[in-house]
Design a protein around this motif. Structure first.
Motif, short mmCIF file in Angstrom:
data_model
loop_
_atom_site.label_atom_id
_atom_site.label_comp_id
_atom_site.label_asym_id
_atom_site.label_seq_id
_atom_site.Cartn_x
_atom_site.Cartn_y
_atom_site.Cartn_z
N ILE A 180 9.22 31.31 -25.64
CA ILE A 180 8.32 31.93 -24.66
C ILE A 180 7.68 30.87 -23.77
CG2 ILE A 180 6.14 33.18 -24.41
CD1 ILE A 180 6.98 34.83 -26.89
N ILE A 181 7.18 29.80 -24.37
CA ILE A 181 6.47 28.78 -23.58
C ILE A 181 7.43 28.00 -22.67
CG2 ILE A 181 6.50 26.73 -25.09
CD1 ILE A 181 3.42 26.66 -24.64
N THR A 182 8.74 28.01 -23.01
CA THR A 182 9.73 27.31 -22.18
C THR A 182 10.52 28.29 -21.30
OG1 THR A 182 11.36 27.41 -23.97
CG2 THR A 182 10.00 25.40 -23.81
N LYS A 183 10.09 29.55 -21.27
CA LYS A 183 10.73 30.60 -20.46
C LYS A 183 12.22 30.72 -20.77
CE LYS A 183 9.36 29.35 -16.31
NZ LYS A 183 9.11 29.46 -14.85
N LYS A 228 4.89 36.21 -17.63
CA LYS A 228 3.66 37.00 -17.76
C LYS A 228 2.91 36.69 -19.06
CE LYS A 228 5.92 40.78 -15.26
NZ LYS A 228 6.48 42.16 -15.39
N ILE A 229 3.63 36.23 -20.08
CA ILE A 229 3.00 35.96 -21.38
C ILE A 229 3.21 34.51 -21.82
CG2 ILE A 229 3.23 38.36 -22.16
CD1 ILE A 229 5.70 37.46 -23.82
N GLN A 230 3.66 33.67 -20.91
CA GLN A 230 4.11 32.32 -21.26
C GLN A 230 3.07 31.51 -22.03
OE1 GLN A 230 5.22 29.95 -17.85
NE2 GLN A 230 6.07 28.29 -19.08
N PHE A 231 1.79 31.64 -21.68
CA PHE A 231 0.76 30.81 -22.31
C PHE A 231 -0.20 31.62 -23.18
CE2 PHE A 231 2.06 28.50 -18.45
CZ PHE A 231 2.51 27.32 -19.05
N ASN A 232 0.28 32.75 -23.68
CA ASN A 232 -0.55 33.59 -24.55
C ASN A 232 -0.55 33.15 -26.01
OD1 ASN A 232 -0.92 35.08 -22.26
ND2 ASN A 232 -0.08 36.99 -23.04
N PHE A 233 0.38 32.25 -26.37
CA PHE A 233 0.53 31.89 -27.78
C PHE A 233 0.61 30.37 -27.91
CE2 PHE A 233 2.79 35.81 -26.73
CZ PHE A 233 2.10 36.73 -27.51
N THR A 234 -0.55 29.71 -27.76
CA THR A 234 -0.58 28.25 -27.78
C THR A 234 -1.42 27.74 -28.94
OG1 THR A 234 -2.50 28.10 -26.32
CG2 THR A 234 -0.32 28.17 -25.27
N ASP A 276 10.28 43.02 -22.79
CA ASP A 276 11.55 42.89 -22.07
C ASP A 276 11.89 41.42 -21.79
OD1 ASP A 276 13.90 43.65 -20.85
OD2 ASP A 276 12.96 44.16 -18.93
N ILE A 277 11.97 40.64 -22.88
CA ILE A 277 12.18 39.20 -22.71
C ILE A 277 13.49 38.70 -23.34
CG2 ILE A 277 9.73 38.67 -22.48
CD1 ILE A 277 9.75 37.81 -25.43
N SER A 308 3.15 19.81 -25.36
CA SER A 308 4.47 19.25 -25.68
C SER A 308 5.57 19.82 -24.79
CB SER A 308 4.82 19.54 -27.16
OG SER A 308 3.89 18.92 -28.02
N TYR A 309 5.25 20.91 -24.09
CA TYR A 309 6.27 21.59 -23.29
C TYR A 309 5.94 21.64 -21.80
CZ TYR A 309 7.97 22.91 -27.86
OH TYR A 309 8.45 22.86 -29.14
N ILE A 310 4.83 21.03 -21.42
CA ILE A 310 4.47 20.98 -20.00
C ILE A 310 5.55 20.21 -19.24
CG2 ILE A 310 2.85 19.97 -18.34
CD1 ILE A 310 0.63 20.58 -20.37
N GLY A 311 6.00 20.78 -18.15
CA GLY A 311 7.05 20.13 -17.35
C GLY A 311 8.45 20.40 -17.84
N CYS A 312 8.58 21.28 -18.85
CA CYS A 312 9.92 21.62 -19.36
C CYS A 312 10.59 22.58 -18.38
CB CYS A 312 9.82 22.26 -20.73
SG CYS A 312 11.42 22.81 -21.39
#
Length: 359
Positions: free
Chosen positions: A282-285, A340-346, A304-305, A175-179
């Motif tokens: 996180i997934i959308t940085k 660094k953690i963007q795709f750790n929680f999908t 540190d986010i 749902s957030y690919i390309g965001c």
């Protein structure tokens, strides 16, 4: 499934039901549309998920006044299920599983999907004790217990540990690919989700008032929406947009430079929760501002986010926003750490735990 809201849609419930449909299950959700929002959509189908709504009227937030309509809803569900063939009754939240307990057939399995830590919702010790006893009873009566965080296990009987399935409310990555961020000269501080915390959001609005180059966006509906909307015109840089469809979420994040995830820390449930918006950020940085003293604070500092603030201190919030606004490079640094953690929680990975129940 039994759900005590109108499913418009309830995103977590929708994601679970959709997964089960893809696995070949016949899924029907029995919903309590207590404010009769979808009176003309009693029965519908969404992506293979069957929806059946019941319309015993009650107003959200009215407490004990909802008990009689709730009992009527349970009776309606029981009557509806009487001649149905089903193997599982998957019940969402405490009120859902209580309904399910009274409705279930002898041979079906009862699933208690615990979306949150229920006794953490209230500060009244007597009420907390009653809720704890109800939760314990329903856990004893259930065949499987779905939980979202470790805190929920702390008051659980040891004998029920074998029933546990871990299913935190992570976002669907697809749902957030390309965001990607839509650039703006202004610093955009956004809240995206259920609008329930009036004081904390008003404090943000007060803190950012008249700061040149800063805009506040509050996206979503909830018990505090109307009250905040009434005072929106008192601010020159606040936008309160109201209800949005879950499919618009990625677009809203593309317009957010910072996500504001601040709640009332006197309410234990908000203190210990990991809301889905945190993982959406996180997934959308998107760098995040969280409450001092929350469970999120340690995670945020370790990675540190983002930033930490006292949500009750308007001056502290103002100083933080002014500091970020004058040092925009800090946001780029936080975004690099988020990568660094963007795709750790999908959701796509964690939802596979659900199949342990139904395999």
């Amino acid at each position: 499934m039994i759900l005590t809201n109108s499913f418009h849609p309830d995103v977590r419930v929708y994601k679970e039901a959709k997964y089960l449909v893809t696995k070949g299950f016949d899924v029907e959700i029995l919903c309590w549309d207590r404010e009769n929002e979808y009176i003309n959509r009693e029965v519908e189908e969404i992506e293979g998920i069957k929806i059946k709504r019941f319309f015993q009227y009650a107003k959200y937030g009215t407490g004990y006044k909802q008990i009689i309509p709730y009992i009527k809803f349970i009776k309606k569900c029981k009557k509806y299920l009487k001649n149905k063939e089903y193997q599982y009754l998957h019940c969402h939240d405490l009120d859902g599983v209580i309904a399910g307990f009274f409705c279930k057939s002898r041979n079906c399995k009862l699933i208690f999907d615990m979306h949150e830590f229920y006794e953490g919702q209230d500060r009244n010790q007597i009420l907390k004790f009653i809720i704890r006893q109800l939760v314990n009873l329903m856990q004893d009566k259930s065949d499987t217990i779905i939980y979202v965080n470790e805190i929920q296990k702390t008051t659980m009987k040891q004998k029920n540990y074998d029933k546990l399935i871990y299913l935190p409310n992570y976002p669907e990555s697809k749902s957030y690919i390309g965001c990607t961020k839509i650039q703006s000269e202004k610093l955009r501080v956004s809240y995206i989700g259920a609008v329930r915390q009036y004081n904390e959001l008003k404090n943000l609005m007060d803190a950012c008032k008249n700061i040149e180059g800063v805009e506040v966006f509050i996206h979503g509906a909830g018990t505090s929406y109307s009250k905040l909307k009434e005072i929106e015109s008192n601010y020159n840089n606040v936008n309160i947009t109201g209800l949005y469809h879950y499919s618009q979420s990625a677009y809203l994040y593309s317009q957010a430079d910072i996500l504001y995830v601040v709640y009332n820390m006197k309410i234990n449930n908000w203190k210990i929760s990991y809301p889905v918006k945190f993982f959406e950020a996180i997934i959308t940085k998107t760098p995040i501002i969280v409450s001092k003293g929350s469970m999120l604070e340690e995670f945020l500092k370790d990675n540190d986010i983002g930033f930490v603030v006292d949500g009750n201190n308007v001056e502290e919030i103002r100083e933080l926003i002014e500091y970020i606004n004058s040092n925009r490079y800090i946001l780029d640094e936080k975004m690099k750490n988020i990568e660094k953690i963007q795709f750790n929680f999908t959701w796509e990975e964690i939802v596979k735990n659900l199949y342990q129940i139904y395999k």
